[in-house]
Enzyme design. Structure first.
Site, PDB file in Angstrom:
ATOM      1  CG  HIS A  21       3.082  -5.910 -68.089  1.00 35.57           C
ATOM      2  ND1 HIS A  21       1.752  -5.722 -68.320  1.00 35.57           N
ATOM      3  CD2 HIS A  21       3.388  -5.121 -67.030  1.00 35.57           C
ATOM      4  CE1 HIS A  21       1.265  -4.846 -67.449  1.00 35.57           C
ATOM      5  NE2 HIS A  21       2.235  -4.459 -66.659  1.00 35.57           N
ATOM      6  CG  ASP A 126       0.179  -6.473 -71.469  1.00 39.33           C
ATOM      7  OD1 ASP A 126       0.753  -7.080 -70.553  1.00 39.33           O
ATOM      8  OD2 ASP A 126      -0.489  -5.425 -71.275  1.00 39.33           O
ATOM      9  CB  ALA A 339      15.641 -12.009 -53.926  1.00 45.63           C
ATOM     10  CD1 TRP A 359      -2.616 -11.021 -61.272  1.00 43.09           C
ATOM     11  CD2 TRP A 359      -3.290 -10.418 -59.238  1.00 43.09           C
ATOM     12  NE1 TRP A 359      -3.534 -11.948 -60.840  1.00 43.09           N
ATOM     13  CE2 TRP A 359      -3.953 -11.604 -59.587  1.00 43.09           C
ATOM     14  CE3 TRP A 359      -3.553  -9.852 -57.976  1.00 43.09           C
ATOM     15  CZ2 TRP A 359      -4.873 -12.228 -58.733  1.00 43.09           C
ATOM     16  CZ3 TRP A 359      -4.454 -10.481 -57.134  1.00 43.09           C
ATOM     17  CH2 TRP A 359      -5.096 -11.649 -57.519  1.00 43.09           C
ATOM     18  CG  ASN A 360       3.397 -11.059 -62.169  1.00 40.26           C
ATOM     19  OD1 ASN A 360       2.419 -11.637 -62.622  1.00 40.26           O
ATOM     20  ND2 ASN A 360       4.271 -10.419 -62.921  1.00 40.26           N
ATOM     21  CB  SER A 361       4.184  -9.542 -55.667  1.00 45.97           C
ATOM     22  OG  SER A 361       5.463  -9.276 -56.196  1.00 45.97           O
ATOM     23  CG  ASP A 380      -2.521  -3.615 -60.937  1.00 44.66           C
ATOM     24  OD1 ASP A 380      -1.494  -2.908 -60.833  1.00 44.66           O
ATOM     25  OD2 ASP A 380      -2.463  -4.843 -61.102  1.00 44.66           O
ATOM     26  CD  GLN A 381       1.821  -1.519 -57.624  1.00 44.70           C
ATOM     27  OE1 GLN A 381       2.160  -0.720 -56.749  1.00 44.70           O
ATOM     28  NE2 GLN A 381       2.587  -1.781 -58.681  1.00 44.70           N
TER      29      GLN A 381
HETATM   30  C1  LIG Z   1       1.090 -16.319 -63.044  1.00 48.15           C
HETATM   31  O1  LIG Z   1       1.356 -15.986 -61.725  1.00 48.15           O
HETATM   32  C2  LIG Z   1       2.395 -16.692 -61.125  1.00 48.15           C
HETATM   33  C3  LIG Z   1       2.404 -16.340 -59.682  1.00 48.15           C
HETATM   34  O2  LIG Z   1       1.587 -17.201 -59.011  1.00 48.15           O
HETATM   35  C4  LIG Z   1       3.674 -16.367 -61.828  1.00 48.15           C
HETATM   36  O3  LIG Z   1       4.765 -16.982 -61.189  1.00 48.15           O
HETATM   37  C5  LIG Z   1       3.537 -16.825 -63.255  1.00 48.15           C
HETATM   38  O4  LIG Z   1       4.701 -16.490 -63.972  1.00 48.15           O
HETATM   39  C6  LIG Z   1       2.337 -16.186 -63.895  1.00 48.15           C
HETATM   40  N1  LIG Z   1       2.096 -16.796 -65.176  1.00 48.15           N
HETATM   41  C7  LIG Z   1       1.646 -16.114 -66.215  1.00 48.15           C
HETATM   42  C8  LIG Z   1       1.395 -16.895 -67.448  1.00 48.15           C
HETATM   43  O5  LIG Z   1       1.445 -14.922 -66.164  1.00 48.15           O
END
Ligand SMILES: *[C@@H]1O[C@H](CO)[C@@H](O)[C@H](O)[C@H]1NC(C)=O
Ligand SMILES: *[C@@H]1O[C@H](CO)[C@@H](O)[C@H](O)[C@H]1NC(C)=O
Length: 463
Positions: A21, A126, A339, A359-361, A380-381
């Protein structure tokens, strides 16, 4: 517009103090600061430090219009993660999240002060920092936006369940089969009540997703005003570095990337479970054997989960089978620290990603066209895993949520790796993943949908 300084607006970022986050709002800071808007990034002392030291691909200190504000909290309990817990939610960080409620007063005072010298003050917080920002309602020139850190798909699923599972429109019928039980353990449900269930005054919501990925669900969320607003901005994916696998300087010498350069296209599996879950010794052992038996190449990030304060205390080094690293050294790299995930996923030699489906991954894998082996752990995974495997069909299940309490044996791991990297089915999935990645990447360049949506958000806050 990008070249004209706008002094009439300032943006305040209030992230949840947990890695995935913190990182999101730090990247959003960079994206907004490009429009010459001053940014104020606020967190606790330790988490501001964490955000700054762990950022990849750019230097937050080189951006002079991003100001960091840090506030101390009272000391909090900082236990190590328990790898043996059957619940994979990071309970160890709960005390630090409780401690962050102490930001309420200093955040209010800071925003009040800034509001006196700015025409409009825009707060992006957030969703779990609603408690901390609740008092800004009394500041007349403050306007706030809630940053949703998960997919619209999963957020809509949770909403749909919470309102008693009403009849779904045909286009959203997938939702009926999304696994939702036990995703949030009781202690987190209680914490969420404290952090989230407060009067809200946000004008809109911001999502790091693309309408190309879960646009149907963004529309449904807006239609139902599910989070209290129908003004939704989908500004994802915005990646911090070039999406096309070009190396930036800090990574020129990275051993994973140098090694990937020497491998065949789509021949390497990347495996990482993010910063919130720790696996048992037994599970690690099964993964190790499965990877070895698959005879495929791999990069495996084997780190323990973060503690509430990452700068304090020891970190467990999970054991591998006797002699393992020596045996696999031609075929595999085991990374115990960080990594460069984006660049690994963007590398042509990477052919699959076994992921916890944070979600980021997911967004990184989707936008870089890499198929996912889904192994959800909590929150949420499981929903995101369902989206990836069943709706977008760009991944396969490694661990079904129904088997959440089981150890996945080495044979299952081996089979999944072979399915992803060495089968016709895998090639099909990869083809779909690459096609989706391409259209998502096109959306972030000038004229693309994501770029337009970001511009429209900026136009809205600078109106
Ligand atoms: C949005 O998601 C990407 C992954 O595609 C991530 O690298 C990026 O940091 C994220 N950006 C925000 C603003 O959350
Ligand atoms: C987890 O369980 C294993 C095996 O039962 C044990 O050896 C280990 O010490 C435990 N770890 C923790 C942190 O409790």
């Amino acid at each position: 517009m990008a070249n004209q300084p706008i002094t009439s607006v300032a943006v305040v970022m209030v992230p949840l103090p947990a890695q995935g986050h913190l990182n999101q709002l730090l990247h959003l800071s960079r994206l907004v600061s490009v429009y010459d808007i001053p940014i104020h990034f606020i967190s606790t002392t330790t988490h501001t430090r964490q955000a700054k030291t762990r950022v990849h691909g750019w230097d937050p200190l080189s951006k002079t219009n991003i100001n960091f504000h840090e506030f101390p909290t009272p000391p909090f309990n900082n236990p190590p993660p328990n790898p043996n817990s059957s619940i994979k939610f990071p309970s160890q960080i709960i005390p630090s999240l409780h401690a962050s409620t102490n930001l309420r007063d200093p955040v209010y005072k800071l925003i009040q002060k800034l509001s006196k010298t700015t025409q409009r003050i825009v707060i992006i917080y957030d969703s779990l920092m609603a408690y901390v920002v609740q008092d800004i309602r009394s500041i007349p020139n403050a306007e706030s936006f809630c940053f949703q850190s998960s997919s619209a798909f999963t957020i809509y699923s949770l909403y749909w369940e919470a309102v008693g599972k009403p009849l779904l429109p045909f286009k959203a019928c997938h939702i009926e089969n999304v696994p939702l039980e036990d995703c949030f353990p009781l202690e987190i449900q209680e914490l969420v009540k404290v952090l989230y269930d407060v009067p809200k005054s946000n004008t809109g919501d911001i999502y790091n997703t693309s309408r190309l990925i879960d646009g149907i669900y963004l529309d449904l969320l807006a239609e139902a005003k599910a989070t209290g607003t129908n003004k939704l901005f989908a500004i994802g994916p915005f990646n911090p570095i070039s999406l096309l696998g070009t190396k930036n300087q800090e990574n020129n010498q990275n051993k994973c990337l140098l090694w990937l350069d020497k491998q065949e296209p789509n021949s390497v599996l990347f495996i990482s479970f993010g910063t919130t879950s720790s696996l048992t010794d037994e599970q690690i052992n099964e993964i190790a054997i499965g990877l070895e038996k698959s005879e495929h190449k791999f990069i495996w990030v084997l780190r323990d989960a973060d503690k509430g304060d990452v700068f304090e205390g020891e970190i467990r080094k999970a054991p591998l089978p006797e002699g393992y690293e020596e045996r696999v050294k031609e075929r595999g790299i085991i990374v115990r620290d960080w990594a460069p995930q984006l660049e690994i996923l963007g590398h042509g030699s990477t052919g699959g990603f076994i992921s916890h489906c944070g979600w980021n991954s997911c967004m990184e894998s989707i936008s870089l066209g890499v198929p996912i082996g889904a192994w959800p752990m909590h929150s949420d995974q499981p929903g995101n895993a369902f989206l990836v495997t069943k709706v977008l069909r760009i991944g396969v299940e490694v661990k079904d949520w129904a088997r959440r309490d089981e150890v996945i044996d080495s044979i299952t791991v081996e089979k999944v790796v072979r399915r992803l990297l060495g089968s016709e089915e895998g090639d099909e999935i990869r083809k779909r993943a690459k096609e989706l990645g391409e259209i998502v990447r096109e959306s972030v360049v000038e004229g693309g949908d994501t770029k337009k949506e970001m511009d429209s958000f900026i136009a809205h806050i600078t109106r």
